[in-house]
Design an enzyme around this catalytic site. Structure first.
Site, PDB file in Angstrom:
ATOM      1  N   SER A  24       4.185   5.639 -34.917  1.00 10.13           N
ATOM      2  CA  SER A  24       3.604   6.799 -34.234  1.00 10.13           C
ATOM      3  C   SER A  24       3.495   8.022 -35.143  1.00 10.13           C
ATOM      4  CB  SER A  24       4.447   7.153 -33.000  1.00 10.13           C
ATOM      5  OG  SER A  24       5.759   7.497 -33.378  1.00 10.13           O
ATOM      6  N   ASN A 111      15.185   9.617 -27.864  1.00  4.91           N
ATOM      7  CA  ASN A 111      14.590   9.793 -26.529  1.00  4.91           C
ATOM      8  C   ASN A 111      14.645  11.249 -26.066  1.00  4.91           C
ATOM      9  OD1 ASN A 111      14.314   7.083 -26.743  1.00  4.91           O
ATOM     10  ND2 ASN A 111      15.863   6.550 -25.201  1.00  4.91           N
ATOM     11  N   THR A 156     -28.416  28.409  -4.347  1.00  5.36           N
ATOM     12  CA  THR A 156     -27.634  27.334  -3.732  1.00  5.36           C
ATOM     13  C   THR A 156     -28.556  26.125  -3.786  1.00  5.36           C
ATOM     14  OG1 THR A 156     -28.419  27.788  -1.494  1.00  5.36           O
ATOM     15  CG2 THR A 156     -26.410  28.922  -2.153  1.00  5.36           C
ATOM     16  N   HIS A 157     -27.987  24.965  -3.953  1.00  8.99           N
ATOM     17  CA  HIS A 157     -28.773  23.734  -4.155  1.00  8.99           C
ATOM     18  C   HIS A 157     -29.727  23.868  -5.335  1.00  8.99           C
ATOM     19  CE1 HIS A 157     -27.531  22.712   0.039  1.00  8.99           C
ATOM     20  NE2 HIS A 157     -27.692  24.015   0.194  1.00  8.99           N
ATOM     21  N   SER A 278     -34.145  21.134 -34.169  1.00 12.39           N
ATOM     22  CA  SER A 278     -34.415  19.698 -34.143  1.00 12.39           C
ATOM     23  C   SER A 278     -34.972  19.300 -35.502  1.00 12.39           C
ATOM     24  CB  SER A 278     -35.426  19.396 -33.038  1.00 12.39           C
ATOM     25  OG  SER A 278     -36.147  18.218 -33.355  1.00 12.39           O
ATOM     26  N   LYS A 284     -37.820  23.809 -31.513  1.00 11.98           N
ATOM     27  CA  LYS A 284     -36.653  23.654 -30.655  1.00 11.98           C
ATOM     28  C   LYS A 284     -35.510  24.610 -30.986  1.00 11.98           C
ATOM     29  CE  LYS A 284     -35.927  20.850 -27.857  1.00 11.98           C
ATOM     30  NZ  LYS A 284     -35.716  19.404 -27.923  1.00 11.98           N
ATOM     31  N   ASN A 286     -31.811  24.238 -29.522  1.00  9.58           N
ATOM     32  CA  ASN A 286     -31.005  23.451 -28.584  1.00  9.58           C
ATOM     33  C   ASN A 286     -29.641  24.098 -28.349  1.00  9.58           C
ATOM     34  OD1 ASN A 286     -33.049  21.528 -28.447  1.00  9.58           O
ATOM     35  ND2 ASN A 286     -32.254  20.456 -30.247  1.00  9.58           N
ATOM     36  N   GLU A 291     -23.722  22.153 -24.569  1.00 11.69           N
ATOM     37  CA  GLU A 291     -23.726  20.729 -24.197  1.00 11.69           C
ATOM     38  C   GLU A 291     -22.412  20.059 -24.588  1.00 11.69           C
ATOM     39  OE1 GLU A 291     -27.779  20.717 -26.227  1.00 11.69           O
ATOM     40  OE2 GLU A 291     -27.791  18.825 -25.129  1.00 11.69           O
ATOM     41  N   TYR A 318      13.755   6.034 -20.383  1.00 15.80           N
ATOM     42  CA  TYR A 318      12.713   6.002 -21.419  1.00 15.80           C
ATOM     43  C   TYR A 318      12.136   4.598 -21.588  1.00 15.80           C
ATOM     44  CZ  TYR A 318      10.314   6.252 -25.865  1.00 15.80           C
ATOM     45  OH  TYR A 318       9.356   6.180 -26.837  1.00 15.80           O
ATOM     46  N   GLN A 323       5.385   6.718 -25.601  1.00 16.46           N
ATOM     47  CA  GLN A 323       4.894   7.142 -26.910  1.00 16.46           C
ATOM     48  C   GLN A 323       3.387   7.412 -26.859  1.00 16.46           C
ATOM     49  OE1 GLN A 323       6.485   5.539 -30.655  1.00 16.46           O
ATOM     50  NE2 GLN A 323       4.563   4.433 -30.850  1.00 16.46           N
TER      51      GLN A 323
HETATM   52  N1  ARG Z   1       8.098   7.683 -31.162  1.00 13.32           N
HETATM   53  C1  ARG Z   1       8.795   7.696 -29.932  1.00 13.32           C
HETATM   54  C2  ARG Z   1       7.953   8.392 -28.863  1.00 13.32           C
HETATM   55  O1  ARG Z   1       7.034   9.059 -29.204  1.00 13.32           O
HETATM   56  C3  ARG Z   1      10.073   8.421 -30.064  1.00 13.32           C
HETATM   57  C4  ARG Z   1      11.162   7.915 -29.208  1.00 13.32           C
HETATM   58  C5  ARG Z   1      11.519   6.564 -29.608  1.00 13.32           C
HETATM   59  N2  ARG Z   1      12.642   6.094 -28.906  1.00 13.32           N
HETATM   60  C6  ARG Z   1      13.002   4.819 -29.001  1.00 13.32           C
HETATM   61  N3  ARG Z   1      14.044   4.480 -28.329  1.00 13.32           N
HETATM   62  N4  ARG Z   1      12.352   3.980 -29.715  1.00 13.32           N
HETATM   63  O2  ARG Z   1       8.178   8.233 -27.688  1.00 13.32           O
END
Ligand code: ARG
Length: 465
Positions: A24, A111, A156-157, A278, A284, A286, A291, A318, A323
């Site tokens: 991650s 966690n 409206t509408h 464009s 154009k 735009n 958008e 957890y 993640q």
């Molecule tokens: N990368 C994890 C997350 O974003 C961190 C916590 C990981 N905890 C674990 N017990 N593996 O949630």
């Protein structure tokens, strides 16, 4: 080689696919500042409680500061093998200060660590969005002051309904942004509690001081239940909900800009700063920024949806599913923040075509209600009957190819003999908007008063910050 942070019981390395799905760091590296701040608070508390020595705490803090500056300077190598920001930082800390680094993780877990880091991150997002929305409101209010009496068609509408003022229309978005800011503020209050010290899920046997770490990180208090602390993601969901509603508001405004700037409508012009050309059609202009604001709403709503779905089946406490809370949310927050800035830029940039607005405001028999109201007021006619009489007059005007205010008195009197030339005067768009003086109505004097009072509120707020 097994993972050096948690691989004690592992003999083999993870499969490459395991590593790829688990990693991650590409996302949570954006939490580095929060992760380091939380670690510093934790280490200082551990020392104050006599859980680690003052000298270890000092070295840990120094090492963490070094890491912070390395990351800021781009001198830090994030390693995918170390999975996430927490282990990347801790591993570098060990390189810098040796075995004392291993004491930092006493009485905490990744966690509670990640829950703490992400709360801090989302809290910063809320503050940034709030400042952005305040600037958006200010831009709207300033334009509303200039255009308190610029008449335009109200719809409206998407059918011409009654004349309104452009300032009134802009102030509608100021109100929406105020509610958005209220939602973010409410969410901030609830999210500002500290999960740190909940450890993996059950708390810890060490004599930690959760109030001290909460305070050090600017939280109001520690979260009361350790299971809830590590498994709650309401704070992301709430802020994403507020973000989704805010994005919808911006999208509606963006859509109006797209409509207004279409040559078919031509009520507003954007400068070269907020339009693009464009590659094939030289004429154009735009409204791409508008958008894209409209489109980015999808990302924000999508992130909210995705996280609701991630969370809906999760038992306590957890689960690794969590993640997946960060990437979509971070992208959504970035999209919202950019959309706010783009809309603020367009509000400052746009130029209403006042002549076209005035002409369009009178098209489509937009002052028919004013005539009906006059019949009620002057002739004491019940509104239903007045509506009917006015309908016949509109039909006559349409048959003669005239606007209402272009009709002659005898023509009006052919439908209702008691009509006087006073009625003709209520048929102009200016008199129409001037008459809408009810609270919250579009009369220029109302709009001016509202805009001034908003400006005062925004000034006061800015002075307090
Ligand atoms: N990368 C994890 C997350 O974003 C961190 C916590 C990981 N905890 C674990 N017990 N593996 O949630």
């Amino acid at each position: 080689m097994s993972n050096k942070m948690w691989g004690g019981r592992f003999a083999e390395s993870p499969d490459a696919i395991m590593e790829e799905i688990n990693v991650s760091i590409d996302v949570d590296r954006h939490l580095y500042a929060q992760d380091i701040a939380a670690s510093k608070a934790h280490a200082a508390m551990l020392a104050a409680q006599g859980i680690i020595t003052a000298s270890d705490a000092k070295n840990i803090a120094k090492g963490l500061d070094t890491i912070l500056s390395e990351i800021r300077k781009g001198d830090f190598t994030f390693k995918r093998a170390l999975e996430d920001i927490h282990m990347n930082v801790e591993s570098r800390l060990a390189e810098l200060i040796g075995p004392a680094a291993g004491r930092l993780h006493t009485a905490r877990s990744r966690n509670d660590q990640v829950a703490t880091d992400f709360r801090l991150y989302v809290r910063d997002v809320v503050d940034e969005v709030d400042a952005g929305l305040a600037a958006f409101q200010r831009a709207l209010v300033e334009r509303a002051l200039d255009h308190a009496d610029t008449v335009m068609p109200g719809f409206t509408h998407l059918q011409t309904a009654q004349p309104v003022t452009f300032g009134h229309h802009l102030l509608a978005y100021v109100e929406m942004a105020a509610r958005d800011r209220g939602r973010f503020r409410d969410a901030r209050k609830r999210l500002n509690e500290s999960p740190l010290g909940a450890a993996a899920l059950a708390g810890t046997s060490f004599p930690i001081d959760r109030v001290a770490t909460a305070k050090a990180l600017g939280f109001e208090r520690p979260m009361a239940n350790s299971l809830d602390a590590v498994s709650d993601r309401d704070f992301v969901l709430e802020v994403l909900s507020a973000a989704a509603i805010a994005a919808v508001h911006l999208s509606r405004f963006a859509e109006e800009i797209v409509i207004w700037t279409s040559p078919l409508v031509g009520l507003v012009r954007l400068s070269d700063k907020f339009t693009t050309g464009s590659s094939i059609m030289p004429q154009k202009r735009n409204p791409d920024a508008a958008e894209l604001v409209r489109a980015k709403t999808g990302r924000v709503i999508g992130a909210l949806n995705a996280l609701l779905i991630v969370m809906k089946g999760l038992p306590l406490a957890y689960q690794k599913d969590m993640q997946e809370d960060k990437q979509g949310a971070m992208e959504a927050f970035a999209a919202l923040s950019l959309a706010i800035r783009a809309m603020t830029g367009m509000v400052r940039d746009l130029v209403p075509d006042e002549a076209r607005m005035r002409a369009a405001a009178g098209e489509g028999y937009a002052t028919a209600t004013d005539l009906a109201d006059w019949l009620v007021r002057a002739l004491k006619m019940p509104f239903r009957e007045a509506h009917h009489v006015t309908g016949r007059i509109v039909a006559k005007a349409a048959a003669d190819g005239l606007a209402l205010h272009e009709m002659t008195l005898p023509a009006l009197q052919a439908v209702e003999p008691r009509i006087t030339d006073e009625a003709l005067r209520v048929l102009t768009v200016d008199s129409s908007v001037r008459s809408r003086t009810s609270f919250g109505g579009t009369a220029p004097k109302n709009v001016l008063a509202q805009a001034k009072s908003w400006l005062k509120r925004l000034d006061k707020e800015a002075a307090e910050d």
